[in-house]
Design an enzyme around this catalytic site. Structure first.
Site, PDB file in Angstrom:
ATOM      1  CB  SER A  62      -0.958   0.079   1.236  1.00 19.98           C
ATOM      2  OG  SER A  62      -1.408   1.163   1.383  1.00 19.98           O
ATOM      3  CE1 TYR A  72      -3.767  -2.399   4.910  1.00 21.45           C
ATOM      4  CE2 TYR A  72      -3.197  -0.185   4.560  1.00 21.45           C
ATOM      5  CZ  TYR A  72      -3.668  -1.232   4.013  1.00 21.45           C
ATOM      6  OH  TYR A  72      -3.502  -1.632   2.682  1.00 21.45           O
TER       7      TYR A  72
HETATM    8  P1  NAP Z   1     -11.425  -6.038   0.431  1.00 21.84           P
HETATM    9  O1  NAP Z   1     -12.356  -5.627  -0.615  1.00 21.84           O
HETATM   10  O2  NAP Z   1     -11.815  -5.803   1.775  1.00 21.84           O
HETATM   11  O3  NAP Z   1     -11.154  -7.568   0.049  1.00 21.84           O
HETATM   12  C1  NAP Z   1     -10.182  -8.269   0.883  1.00 21.84           C
HETATM   13  C2  NAP Z   1     -10.306  -9.584   0.512  1.00 21.84           C
HETATM   14  O4  NAP Z   1      -9.209 -10.325   1.280  1.00 21.84           O
HETATM   15  C3  NAP Z   1     -11.468 -10.403   0.683  1.00 21.84           C
HETATM   16  O5  NAP Z   1     -11.084 -11.494  -0.601  1.00 21.84           O
HETATM   17  C4  NAP Z   1     -11.187 -11.413   1.682  1.00 21.84           C
HETATM   18  O6  NAP Z   1     -11.916 -12.714   1.746  1.00 21.84           O
HETATM   19  C5  NAP Z   1      -9.665 -11.493   1.687  1.00 21.84           C
HETATM   20  N1  NAP Z   1      -9.361 -11.831   3.249  1.00 21.84           N
HETATM   21  C6  NAP Z   1      -9.567 -11.068   4.175  1.00 21.84           C
HETATM   22  N2  NAP Z   1      -8.707 -11.639   5.282  1.00 21.84           N
HETATM   23  C7  NAP Z   1      -8.491 -12.921   4.945  1.00 21.84           C
HETATM   24  C8  NAP Z   1      -7.838 -14.015   5.299  1.00 21.84           C
HETATM   25  N3  NAP Z   1      -7.551 -13.807   6.775  1.00 21.84           N
HETATM   26  N4  NAP Z   1      -7.582 -15.031   4.621  1.00 21.84           N
HETATM   27  C9  NAP Z   1      -7.991 -14.976   3.425  1.00 21.84           C
HETATM   28  N5  NAP Z   1      -8.439 -14.068   2.770  1.00 21.84           N
HETATM   29  C10 NAP Z   1      -8.658 -12.936   3.561  1.00 21.84           C
HETATM   30  O7  NAP Z   1      -9.907  -5.214   0.272  1.00 21.84           O
HETATM   31  P2  NAP Z   1      -9.099  -5.032  -1.196  1.00 21.84           P
HETATM   32  O8  NAP Z   1      -9.485  -3.325  -1.179  1.00 21.84           O
HETATM   33  O9  NAP Z   1      -9.463  -5.763  -2.244  1.00 21.84           O
HETATM   34  O10 NAP Z   1      -7.677  -5.146  -0.522  1.00 21.84           O
HETATM   35  C11 NAP Z   1      -6.824  -5.934  -1.113  1.00 21.84           C
HETATM   36  C12 NAP Z   1      -5.483  -5.781  -0.756  1.00 21.84           C
HETATM   37  O11 NAP Z   1      -4.808  -4.414  -1.139  1.00 21.84           O
HETATM   38  C13 NAP Z   1      -5.038  -5.768   0.759  1.00 21.84           C
HETATM   39  O12 NAP Z   1      -3.801  -6.196   0.995  1.00 21.84           O
HETATM   40  C14 NAP Z   1      -5.017  -4.198   0.986  1.00 21.84           C
HETATM   41  O13 NAP Z   1      -4.303  -4.073   2.127  1.00 21.84           O
HETATM   42  C15 NAP Z   1      -4.493  -3.862  -0.363  1.00 21.84           C
HETATM   43  N6  NAP Z   1      -4.784  -2.139  -0.418  1.00 21.84           N
HETATM   44  C16 NAP Z   1      -6.171  -1.953  -0.627  1.00 21.84           C
HETATM   45  C17 NAP Z   1      -6.294  -0.446  -0.861  1.00 21.84           C
HETATM   46  C18 NAP Z   1      -7.704   0.123  -1.153  1.00 21.84           C
HETATM   47  O14 NAP Z   1      -7.924   1.337  -1.214  1.00 21.84           O
HETATM   48  N7  NAP Z   1      -8.651  -0.729  -1.215  1.00 21.84           N
HETATM   49  C19 NAP Z   1      -5.281   0.559  -0.989  1.00 21.84           C
HETATM   50  C20 NAP Z   1      -4.092   0.021  -0.696  1.00 21.84           C
HETATM   51  C21 NAP Z   1      -3.812  -1.373  -0.601  1.00 21.84           C
HETATM   52  P3  NAP Z   1     -13.462 -12.726   2.283  1.00 21.84           P
HETATM   53  O15 NAP Z   1     -14.283 -11.847   1.169  1.00 21.84           O
HETATM   54  O16 NAP Z   1     -13.708 -14.286   2.355  1.00 21.84           O
HETATM   55  O17 NAP Z   1     -13.671 -11.943   3.414  1.00 21.84           O
END
Ligand code: NAP
Length: 250
Positions: free
Chosen positions: A146, A160
């Site tokens: 991130s 985080y």
């Molecule tokens: P999200 O929409 O909340 O989706 C999270 C995903 O991770 C879901 O598929 C969830 O599965 C899975 N997950 C959560 N905890 C888990 C665990 N313990 N074991 C296996 N799977 C797990 O988040 P996102 O925005 O797609 O984020 C994905 C990545 O991008 C993360 O690493 C986050 O830190 C990073 N990121 C996101 C942003 C942003 O603005 N969105 C910015 C920077 C970095 P379930 O559906 O089964 O719960």
């Protein structure tokens, strides 16, 4: 023919960025392992979409905060595909929202487990299978970090941001460690991406932060997937130990 197809494992592939990466991988004709924690219906629906594109898809429930579950996930990969070409360490959680006053031992332990330990263990398992000196074909690991790792997350989630800082250091170190054995390790640092991830924050977080983005907008999950597929594939054959920021200039 099926044995020539490349296999990508995406952790946290049921929703958000991980789901977009999995879809993009199928469009590039990867077979895809879709890990998820609880969203089985979403993972199964995505698997059906991927099969419609002519690719194999295997949804696997496994908690990335558990070593036993990581081992079970890789056992499924071995059983169903017998190979892994790309690991995308995407699963991640935010932890509590707020200043450092919000942190406690149990929240931090869970945050480190999912955001740091899980990616480390997945890298260990994938690297062992990919390394050319152990009979593998080489491969690529892409860690979803991130921009918070660089910005610090002040006032919202320094904890985080720190977990993503650890992922960045892991990326640099493992890239050097695994490079002689045909395994590339890179990171993608998303900025403000439209997904459920912000639900832990007060409503309107994305809209509130858009003015801090030079491009004056948030991004879709597909815009992150493009960078991941570049780093995973042959166009990045001489790229390792580095990062692509998908931040609109932030
Ligand atoms: P999200 O929409 O909340 O989706 C999270 C995903 O991770 C879901 O598929 C969830 O599965 C899975 N997950 C959560 N905890 C888990 C665990 N313990 N074991 C296996 N799977 C797990 O988040 P996102 O925005 O797609 O984020 C994905 C990545 O991008 C993360 O690493 C986050 O830190 C990073 N990121 C996101 C942003 C942003 O603005 N969105 C910015 C920077 C970095 P379930 O559906 O089964 O719960």
């Amino acid at each position: 023919m099926a044995d020539d197809r490349k296999v990508m494992l995406v952790t946290g592939a049921s929703r958000g960025i991980g789901a977009a990466i999995a879809r993009a991988a199928a469009h590039e004709q990867y077979d895809v392992v879709l890990n998820y924690a609880t969203s089985s219906d979403a993972a199964e629906a995505l698997a059906d979409d991927i099969r419609d594109l002519g690719c194999r898809a295997l949804p696997v429930q496994a908690d990335m905060g558990s070593e036993a579950d990581v081992l079970r996930l890789f056992a499924a990969v071995d059983q169903w595909f017998g190979r892994i070409d790309v690991l995308v360490n995407n699963a991640g959680i935010a932890g509590s929202y707020g200043t450092v006053d919000t942190v406690d031992e149990s929240m931090l332990a869970r945050l480190w487990a999912v955001n740091i330990t899980g990616p480390f263990l997945c890298a260990r398992e994938a690297g062992a299978r990919m390394r050319t000196d152990r009979g593998g074909n080489g491969g690529a690991i892409v860690n979803i970090s991130s921009k918070a790792a660089v910005l610090g997350g002040s006032g919202e989630w320094v904890h985080y941001a720190a977990s993503k800082g650890a992922i960045d250091t892991m990326t640099v170190g493992l890239a050097k460690e695994l490079a002689p054995f045909g395994v590339r390790v890179n990171g993608v640092r998303p900025g403000l991406i439209e997904s459920d991830f912000h639900d832990v924050a007060p409503t309107g977080r994305v809209a509130r932060l858009v003015p801090t983005v030079p491009m004056l907008r948030s991004a879709t999950t597909d815009e992150v997937a493009g960078a991941v597929l570049f780093l995973a594939g042959p166009a990045a054959s001489y790229v390792t130990g580095t990062f692509v920021d998908v931040t609109g200039g932030r």
